[in-house]
Design an enzyme around this catalytic site. Structure first.
Site, mmCIF file in Angstrom:
data_model
loop_
_atom_site.group_PDB
_atom_site.id
_atom_site.type_symbol
_atom_site.label_atom_id
_atom_site.label_comp_id
_atom_site.label_asym_id
_atom_site.label_seq_id
_atom_site.Cartn_x
_atom_site.Cartn_y
_atom_site.Cartn_z
ATOM 1 N N LYS A 1 12.472 -13.567 -6.218
ATOM 2 C CA LYS A 1 11.257 -14.222 -6.690
ATOM 3 C C LYS A 1 10.477 -13.219 -7.526
ATOM 4 O O LYS A 1 10.014 -12.185 -7.010
ATOM 5 C CB LYS A 1 10.431 -14.710 -5.501
ATOM 6 C CG LYS A 1 9.123 -15.377 -5.906
ATOM 7 C CD LYS A 1 8.448 -16.068 -4.721
ATOM 8 C CE LYS A 1 9.182 -17.372 -4.405
ATOM 9 N NZ LYS A 1 8.422 -18.203 -3.448
ATOM 10 N N ASP B 1 0.842 -20.986 3.251
ATOM 11 C CA ASP B 1 1.274 -21.849 2.143
ATOM 12 C C ASP B 1 2.455 -22.708 2.585
ATOM 13 O O ASP B 1 3.486 -22.772 1.915
ATOM 14 C CB ASP B 1 1.650 -21.000 0.932
ATOM 15 C CG ASP B 1 1.791 -21.848 -0.346
ATOM 16 O OD1 ASP B 1 1.172 -22.942 -0.399
ATOM 17 O OD2 ASP B 1 2.516 -21.436 -1.256
ATOM 18 N N GLY C 1 14.132 -22.130 -10.179
ATOM 19 C CA GLY C 1 12.929 -22.961 -10.227
ATOM 20 C C GLY C 1 11.694 -22.129 -10.479
ATOM 21 O O GLY C 1 11.717 -20.895 -10.409
ATOM 22 N N GLY D 1 7.363 -21.791 -9.730
ATOM 23 C CA GLY D 1 6.242 -22.155 -8.880
ATOM 24 C C GLY D 1 4.938 -21.701 -9.492
ATOM 25 O O GLY D 1 4.902 -21.169 -10.607
ATOM 26 N N GLY D 2 3.858 -21.916 -8.756
ATOM 27 C CA GLY D 2 2.567 -21.527 -9.279
ATOM 28 C C GLY D 2 2.379 -20.025 -9.364
ATOM 29 O O GLY D 2 1.585 -19.537 -10.169
ATOM 30 N N MET D 3 3.126 -19.287 -8.529
ATOM 31 C CA MET D 3 2.953 -17.846 -8.496
ATOM 32 C C MET D 3 4.155 -17.082 -9.014
ATOM 33 O O MET D 3 4.022 -15.922 -9.396
ATOM 34 C CB MET D 3 2.672 -17.375 -7.058
ATOM 35 C CG MET D 3 1.367 -17.883 -6.474
ATOM 36 S SD MET D 3 1.132 -17.264 -4.805
ATOM 37 C CE MET D 3 1.110 -15.494 -5.111
ATOM 38 N N ALA D 4 5.342 -17.714 -8.999
ATOM 39 C CA ALA D 4 6.543 -16.935 -9.296
ATOM 40 C C ALA D 4 7.643 -17.831 -9.832
ATOM 41 O O ALA D 4 7.562 -19.061 -9.789
ATOM 42 C CB ALA D 4 7.013 -16.206 -8.037
#
Length: 382
Positions: free
Chosen positions: A40, A134, A18, A20-23
């Site tokens: 990640k 987070d 998947g 994400g916004g950072m990784a």
């Protein structure tokens, strides 16, 4: 980065899990220990920042020291092919956000045990001096046996390094789940994670977020100023105690929330062990056009008591016997009182009385005679 790539000559990327916004998250194979791991890989703009790389190393070391059944274990971190990466325990299953999208609302009896586990993991980090910063359902992984594990402590911050007067232009967290103080750039605290847990609990129970907007700025404004719709608007039969818990964790001021995730977890666990409340009886529907008249007050009817009926007994007239027939013409005399009985008559024997008196005189006369005789034969000595 494509599957099959080898990082640090040890971790081979197998499958992309998947973004994400950072990784980006991959399932990988640890060639040295022969086990599956999750890796990640941070985005290039983060990996290329020297200050961020140093910050990431510090926070990854802090996260690697966490060992708890409800926290994903951090095995390693590094920098290769121009990218920062963190190696974590691989958890089969799905994240909580995927479950919410598939199922919509989650029943209270299923949501409370999951949230208690999330509070246990994050509360352990709070005791270790870390704030997650987070907390969101994307970072809560659910195993097939319903074990919840919190992941992505990579941006956690050590409480010891946070100054209470700190203000930053960089906002950590996701706009849908961060706290009002995070929205303003203020220093996060354990109460900030508690707020994010409250947003997740609200979404679990209602199937929707408490605040929704098209931009991060509008979301931040809603978190800071608006009050979410009550749970009872979505779930009419929700327990008032649970509604109060959610309202408390979503308070705007951190001091009005539960202080740590451990405290919230104990409250939810106590609520989960309570007996279910009996459902309230549904109200009777009455058409508006036909108002129901108020019933007249009840007044018991007066029933007079029956008068007692005298009982008459026939008594035959008195007829005197023939021998008392002469009394018929005698007028009755008044006799108000009972007659006083006369004392009984006493017969006196006067002969006996006379003999007694005579004897008394004789005895009285002999006494001087006997005195004289005594002194005659016994004269006093002179």
């Amino acid at each position: 980065m494509s599957e099959g790539k080898l990082l640090n000559n040890r971790y081979q990327l197998i499958q992309r899990q998947g973004d994400g916004g950072m990784a980006t998250v991959y399932r990988a194979r640890d060639k040295m220990l022969e086990r599956d791991v999750a890796i990640k890989l941070l985005r290039d703009d983060y990996s290329g920042d020297e200050k961020f790389r140093e910050r990431f190393r510090q926070e990854a070391r802090a996260a690697a020291n966490l060992s708890h059944p409800n926290i994903v274990t951090v095995h390693d971190f590094g920098y290769d092919v121009g990218k920062l990466f963190i190696v974590m325990e691989f958890i089969p299953g799905a994240d909580l956000k995927t479950i919410i999208r598939q199922r919509g609302r989650v029943a209270v009896k299923d949501a409370i045990p999951l949230m208690v586990q999330a509070c246990a993991g994050i509360g352990y980090a709070h005791r270790a001096g870390l704030v997650h910063c987070d907390v969101k359902p994307h970072n809560l992984l659910i195993t097939p046996d319903q074990r919840l594990k919190v992941t992505d402590f990579g941006i956690a911050r050590a409480l010891a390094t946070i100054r209470h007067d700190e203000h930053s232009d960089v906002v950590w967290g996701s706009p849908q789940y961060f706290s009002p103080e995070q929205a303003t750039g203020s220093a996060p605290s354990p109460a900030s994670d508690v707020y994010s847990l409250g947003v997740i609990l609200y979404e679990l129970l209602t199937g929707t977020l408490p605040f929704m907007a098209s931009t991060a700025e509008d979301l931040a404004r809603l978190h800071m100023n608006e009050t979410p719709v009550l749970l009872s608007e979505y779930i009419p039969d929700v327990s008032p105690a649970l509604e109060q818990i959610v309202a408390k964790v979503l308070a705007k001021e951190p001091s009005q929330r539960y202080r740590t995730a451990d405290q919230l977890g104990r409250v939810l666990e106590t609520f989960g062990t309570r007996e279910p409340e009996p459902p309230a009886a549904p109200p009777i529907s009455v058409p508006v056009s036909q108002p129901v008249p108020e019933p007249a007050p009840y007044v018991p009817e007066y029933t007079p008591e029956p008068e007692p009926v005298p009982v008459y007994q026939h008594i035959p007239a008195y007829e005197p016997p023939p021998e008392f027939a002469f009394l018929e013409n005698v007028a009755p005399q008044p006799y108000p009182y009972a007659p006083t009985p006369e004392p009984p008559s006493v017969d006196i024997d006067w002969a006996s009385v006379g003999l007694g008196l005579l004897a008394l005189l004789l005895v009285g006369g002999l006494v001087p005679f006997w005195i004289w005789v005594y002194f005659a034969y016994n004269p006093p000595i002179r």
